[in-house]
Design an enzyme around this catalytic site. Structure first.
Site, PDB file in Angstrom:
ATOM      1  N   LYS A   1       5.111  -7.997   2.247  1.00 41.69           N
ATOM      2  CA  LYS A   1       5.539  -7.762   3.968  1.00 41.69           C
ATOM      3  C   LYS A   1       3.733  -8.461   3.979  1.00 41.69           C
ATOM      4  O   LYS A   1       3.075  -8.279   3.497  1.00 41.69           O
ATOM      5  CB  LYS A   1       5.461  -6.303   4.470  1.00 41.69           C
ATOM      6  CG  LYS A   1       6.134  -5.257   3.709  1.00 41.69           C
ATOM      7  CD  LYS A   1       6.439  -3.883   4.349  1.00 41.69           C
ATOM      8  CE  LYS A   1       4.828  -3.295   3.750  1.00 41.69           C
ATOM      9  NZ  LYS A   1       4.704  -3.040   2.664  1.00 41.69           N
TER      10      LYS A   1
ATOM     11  N   ASP B   1      -1.022  -7.913   1.020  1.00 41.42           N
ATOM     12  CA  ASP B   1      -0.332  -8.081   0.130  1.00 41.42           C
ATOM     13  C   ASP B   1       0.076  -8.992  -0.443  1.00 41.42           C
ATOM     14  O   ASP B   1       0.834  -9.721  -1.464  1.00 41.42           O
ATOM     15  CB  ASP B   1       1.031  -7.594   0.571  1.00 41.42           C
ATOM     16  CG  ASP B   1       1.284  -6.202   1.057  1.00 41.42           C
ATOM     17  OD1 ASP B   1       1.437  -5.549   0.362  1.00 41.42           O
ATOM     18  OD2 ASP B   1       0.353  -5.944   1.858  1.00 41.42           O
TER      19      ASP B   1
ATOM     20  N   GLY C   1       1.011  -1.102  -0.171  1.00 41.39           N
ATOM     21  CA  GLY C   1      -0.134   0.244   0.387  1.00 41.39           C
ATOM     22  C   GLY C   1       0.833   1.446   0.091  1.00 41.39           C
ATOM     23  O   GLY C   1       2.130   1.047   0.396  1.00 41.39           O
ATOM     24  N   SER C   2       0.068   2.631  -0.542  1.00 47.96           N
ATOM     25  CA  SER C   2       1.176   3.600  -0.180  1.00 47.96           C
ATOM     26  C   SER C   2       0.969   4.216   1.198  1.00 47.96           C
ATOM     27  O   SER C   2      -0.092   3.729   1.648  1.00 47.96           O
ATOM     28  CB  SER C   2       0.687   4.763  -1.968  1.00 47.96           C
ATOM     29  OG  SER C   2       1.029   4.302  -2.607  1.00 47.96           O
ATOM     30  N   GLY C   3       1.424   5.257   1.268  1.00 45.79           N
ATOM     31  CA  GLY C   3       1.666   5.596   2.522  1.00 45.79           C
ATOM     32  C   GLY C   3       2.607   5.724   3.896  1.00 45.79           C
ATOM     33  O   GLY C   3       2.391   6.398   4.769  1.00 45.79           O
ATOM     34  N   HIS C   4       3.755   4.990   2.764  1.00 48.40           N
ATOM     35  CA  HIS C   4       4.488   3.985   3.704  1.00 48.40           C
ATOM     36  C   HIS C   4       5.749   4.918   3.503  1.00 48.40           C
ATOM     37  O   HIS C   4       6.889   4.317   3.871  1.00 48.40           O
ATOM     38  CB  HIS C   4       4.346   2.479   3.890  1.00 48.40           C
ATOM     39  CG  HIS C   4       3.664   2.095   4.236  1.00 48.40           C
ATOM     40  ND1 HIS C   4       3.372   2.695   5.294  1.00 48.40           N
ATOM     41  CD2 HIS C   4       2.111   1.378   3.432  1.00 48.40           C
ATOM     42  CE1 HIS C   4       1.353   1.540   4.981  1.00 48.40           C
ATOM     43  NE2 HIS C   4       2.161   1.059   4.295  1.00 48.40           N
TER      44      HIS C   4
ATOM     45  N   HIS D   1      -0.383   0.866   9.638  1.00 46.28           N
ATOM     46  CA  HIS D   1      -1.940   1.515   8.233  1.00 46.28           C
ATOM     47  C   HIS D   1      -3.306   2.308   9.083  1.00 46.28           C
ATOM     48  O   HIS D   1      -3.722   2.142   8.418  1.00 46.28           O
ATOM     49  CB  HIS D   1      -2.532   0.067   7.781  1.00 46.28           C
ATOM     50  CG  HIS D   1      -1.330  -0.912   6.690  1.00 46.28           C
ATOM     51  ND1 HIS D   1      -0.604  -2.179   7.585  1.00 46.28           N
ATOM     52  CD2 HIS D   1      -1.453  -0.689   5.402  1.00 46.28           C
ATOM     53  CE1 HIS D   1      -0.057  -1.870   6.466  1.00 46.28           C
ATOM     54  NE2 HIS D   1       0.092  -1.806   5.429  1.00 46.28           N
TER      55      HIS D   1
END
Ligand code: ADP
Ligand code: ADP
Ligand code: MG
Ligand code: MG
Ligand code: MG
Ligand code: MG
Lengths: 212, 329, 329, 212
Positions: free
Chosen positions: B105, B110, B54-57, B215
């Site tokens: 991960k 995922d 996911g994006s945001g990391h 998250h």
């Protein structure tokens, strides 16, 4: 039971508006014991389906289901994207060279759910959407065996979905993100269970209305 | 929600385009399906490392694409795993003939999406699962999440792939690094997903969430806000329980910020963590302090400890040229 | 206040100790009086660059100490300029025989304290004033503040000093860079000084503070929260007014985060800023995106544009090895 | 007028408790148009002085003032540290080889303020502590000329300080951090003006009490 996929746009529309109506509630569920994106994920998938619904409805059932699966797979993301993608692709496979009728649909759905179980390494009682989908698969089969009328069929499927959804409330999750919370997940319905129940009921309603 | 956003729908793509332009010397961006791949040429036969999530990391994983680390990264929507078509396209684009190692991960989404991509891929491939979050018991449900230790895994395995390790050797090394790595995080605030517009959870002025994932999921427990020293003691005890580092053991100590915590605080946490382990005669041979595995604008941090052997140490020190990590070149 | 703090009194020293340990290969820390100096040996006769300012802006300036950039940095208390004894001790410690250039951001406290140190220093020396904040009129009161453009100045002049420029040449180059640089920032939230325990100012959910400095001072005006695009348009117009970059002009575009804004948003701002200037055929030759000149945990960012000539470009690209910037080695 | 610096511990103590009592108020002023650290800066300096007050009071006046200046210079930081450091160092210089008495004190203080003006490139009317210190210097000189009694002297100095402090309220700042705010600084008293007024009044009170 409709013989052609012309219903697909209205089925997608039915599922989408059920999610839309309950968006805040489902998001709150995923925020409580997941990561809050479940509605967004589903909506992205349903939007993608809506855009293609017309062209999909021109295909035969196996191709249409496969296309639905691929579309969800590449637009939804997250756990639910891979699982719904798997469901529809497996259903398409199961209907290959077979007529679309109620027994075959029940069988295809059951095979789709089996494929999901394999993909998610999950089963009943793990606080996921499978707690809705497995009972629904059973209800579909049992409705065929007992040759229920369409209204009865819709009613039983909807009730199975609802009972399955409710059953997740007091479970500890052992799959998906909620499993990281241990005991803290108790008392919350699983977001994927709620959304699948909502969509199944909405789809059953549309099918019932069309067959009236 | 106070963020720099133009349109909610365009948030991710505009950020990715900006990233790719700011680092045009290092990466290429494929907009559809979305993936970022390295520009540096690779030797034929090099194992290709493909990661994503996911994006945001950020900078994870896009900021780790480049020489000596990842060959490609697939960014999903914010906090949502990417889709198999992204991973497949990325793998095909960076296949140098040595096979593909997917670095995943441990999250249901995922894992399943990468699995589907792997099934569709013709080239030789394998997967490496990162599950370093010791805030969770090892054998419950899905096991442990992959969090900030991912950076360590991707750096060391990336150097190995660059050095010519084959697919099996890369995977075996990666599993050794995962096994030798333990992380745990704490959130002082929640974070806000742009499309949701409000924080993932509410934390009182005097509360913290201990053992959080990345998250904005809630963590292992809600606790009264502690001092930095108390927090380090708590986390370090859990990590020690797991890794049991002996006196003289060389380790890498990574203090990772969650996006909303400034460096001045991360260095303070590093000082206290350093005191903890050096006080036990553990040899803090390498360190990494900064925002590497973030949760959007969350205030908080995690500690990661990796037991290093000589091979890992050498590979950690090997040249790397990515947007987020660069040395030796 | 939600921060990683052990004791308010120890906050700064513990953080500095952590910083020095995490980067023990690059810097030495003098605890009393406080300064950080580079470990890399310097050629005899090299001009020594000494900077400093209040803490809370990390990595500025301590993160810029090392080969190719600063010889020493003096951290003051949080948001408080350092004292002359720090600067004097630092200058004496890093004197390589080529004289000292003090790099000073334009704030009354910094200017006066550096001035006093300079008066006490026996070695040849000069001062370079950074005043890149174009949110303020040039000729009012103290003139303009020094903000994120400082990073650009210190990098370019640092490379020049490393390359053997003498004191006068370093200063002249620095003034050229300052003259060619314009910055402006916007805050989405305030920030909290540990010893004060509450935010510097209050900002409503739908407000932003435009043209802020880096000490949590209020800015040029309070505005309704805008979209990223509106913010970039506003700031870019002020910068263009000042620098008048012509089509084809090579520039460095620096998007700087204030500490509480994650990379994903900074890259989005970079994309929009890139669109603005490349749309005017300005040649964005170099870029820097990240948290470099921060205001503790403030959410916000600034844009900096520097008109580059060939000499500056070459010096920007020259090797640098500091905690926060590293390339070419 | 005390001939020896034995008063220093109680003068420091007087200034410190004045700042302590008004800490919130002064911090709010510096937060409004500065950066909020002014009280912290002063307290760091006053703490450092308190620690050395005994040893300082064993010195002669010029040496004691010089030491006070150096201590403030290396502990306060910020604009106020360099300015107060400059004040006391210059006062120490001015008293070199001179007796400590009221005329010489007034003269030394005036020279200290001149040194601050030079250091800060500032003068009356720029919304800084100089708007207090310049009138105070004038009041001290005028008190000497008019040979005022100690209570009168204390009263005039305190009133000059207070008027100067108040005068900053409606100014636009042209020096210091508040200058960056332009018109937005109007309506706020300058923090440095308020704190210097507080400390001057407190010191004058202590001197008056001791001379009673
Ligand atoms: N292994 C699994 N098997 C079946 N369903 C799962 C599994 N993991 C997660 N789920 C379902 O997926 C839902 C979450 O979907 P979504 O929020 O879209 O993805 P993510 O968890 O990746 O954010 C959960 O509520 C749960 O019903
Ligand atoms: N150039 C100057 N001349 C005289 N006084 C000044 C000048 N600049 C600032 N000041 C005074 O210093 C005060 C601020 O002190 P302080 O808060 O301790 O330092 P800083 O402004 O560096 O944070 C202001 O309120 C003002 O009275
Ligand atoms: Mg989710
Ligand atoms: Mg998700
Ligand atoms: Mg200050
Ligand atoms: Mg101040």
């Amino acid at each position: 039971m409709p013989a052609t996929p012309h219903l697909i746009p209205s089925l997608v529309q039915g599922a989408a508006s059920a999610i839309q109506t309950h968006a805040e509630e489902v998001t709150a569920l995923d925020r409580a014991i997941g990561d809050g994106d479940h509605v967004l994920n589903l909506q992205r998938g349903l939007d993608a389906l809506a855009k293609q619904a017309e062209s999909i409805s021109a295909l035969d059932w196996p191709a249409a289901l496969q296309k639905i699966g691929m579309t969800l797979m590449s637009s939804v993301g997250g756990a639910s994207g891979s699982l719904y993608g798997t469901l529809f692709i497996a259903m398409g496979k199961a209907l290959k060279d077979r007529e679309m009728n109620r027994p075959n649909l029940a069988e295809a759905f059951a095979q789709g759910v089996e494929a999901m179980k394999a993909r998610g390494k999950a089963d009943l009682g793990e606080k996921t959407m499978l707690d809705v989908l497995i009972p629904v698969a059973d209800a579909l089969r049992s409705a065929v065996e007992r040759s229920l009328s369409v209204p009865q069929w819709v009613d039983e499927v909807s009730r199975a979905a609802e009972a399955g959804m409710e059953s997740t409330r007091d479970m500890i999750a052992t799959k998906g993100r909620a499993s990281f919370l241990g005991e803290r997940a108790i008392g919350h319905v699983d977001a994927g269970a709620r959304s699948s129940q909502l969509m199944i009921s909405a789809i059953a309603e549309v099918l019932a209305a069309k067959s009236r | 929600m106070k963020k720099f956003i133009d349109t909610i729908d365009g948030f991710l793509d505009e950020s990715l385009r900006g990233f790719a332009k700011a680092h045009a010397d290092i990466v290429d961006l494929s907009p559809e399906p979305r993936f970022v791949s390295r520009k540096a040429p690779a030797k034929p036969g090099k194992v290709a490392l493909v990661s994503g999530g996911g994006s945001g990391h950020e900078p994870l994983h896009t900021g780790f694409v480049g020489l000596g680390m990842l060959d490609a990264a697939c960014p999903g929507e914010v906090f949502t795993s990417p889709t198999p078509d992204q991973m497949l396209a990325a793998a095909q684009a960076v296949d140098h003939g040595g096979g593909i190692l997917f670095i995943v991960k441990n999250y249901a989404g995922d894992v399943m999406n990468f699995e589907i991509a792997a099934e569709m891929l013709d080239a030789p491939h394998d997967s490496l699962l990162v599950h370093d979050d010791v805030s969770l018991p090892e054998n419950r449900g899905m096991g442990r999440r992959g969090i900030a230790g991912t950076t360590v895994v991707e750096k060391i395995v990336g150097a190995a792939a660059e050095a010519g390790y084959d697919l099996a050797a890369c995977k075996a090394l990666g599993e050794r690094v995962v096994h030798a790595t333990a992380s745990m995080g704490v959130a002082l605030t929640s974070c806000t997903v742009p499309a949701l517009g409000k924080p993932m959870f509410d934390l009182g002025e005097r509360e913290m969430e201990m053992g959080v994932g990345i998250h904005g999921e809630r963590g292992r427990e809600r606790m009264a806000l502690g001092s930095a020293g108390e927090i380090v003691d708590y986390i370090a005890a859990v990590i020690d329980d797991e890794l049991q580092p002996q006196p003289g053991q060389p380790v890498l100590l990574h203090v990772n910020g969650f996006g909303g915590t400034p460096l001045i605080e991360l260095h303070l946490m590093y000082e206290l963590a350093h005191r903890h382990w050096s006080g036990r005669s553990v040899d803090i041979a390498r360190s990494l302090v900064g925002n590497f595995t973030t949760s959007l604008d969350m205030a908080g941090c995690s500690l990661t400890l990796t037991r290093l052997d000589e091979e890992m140490l050498r590979l950690w020190d090997a040249p790397v040229h990515t947007a987020a990590l660069r040395w030796g070149c």
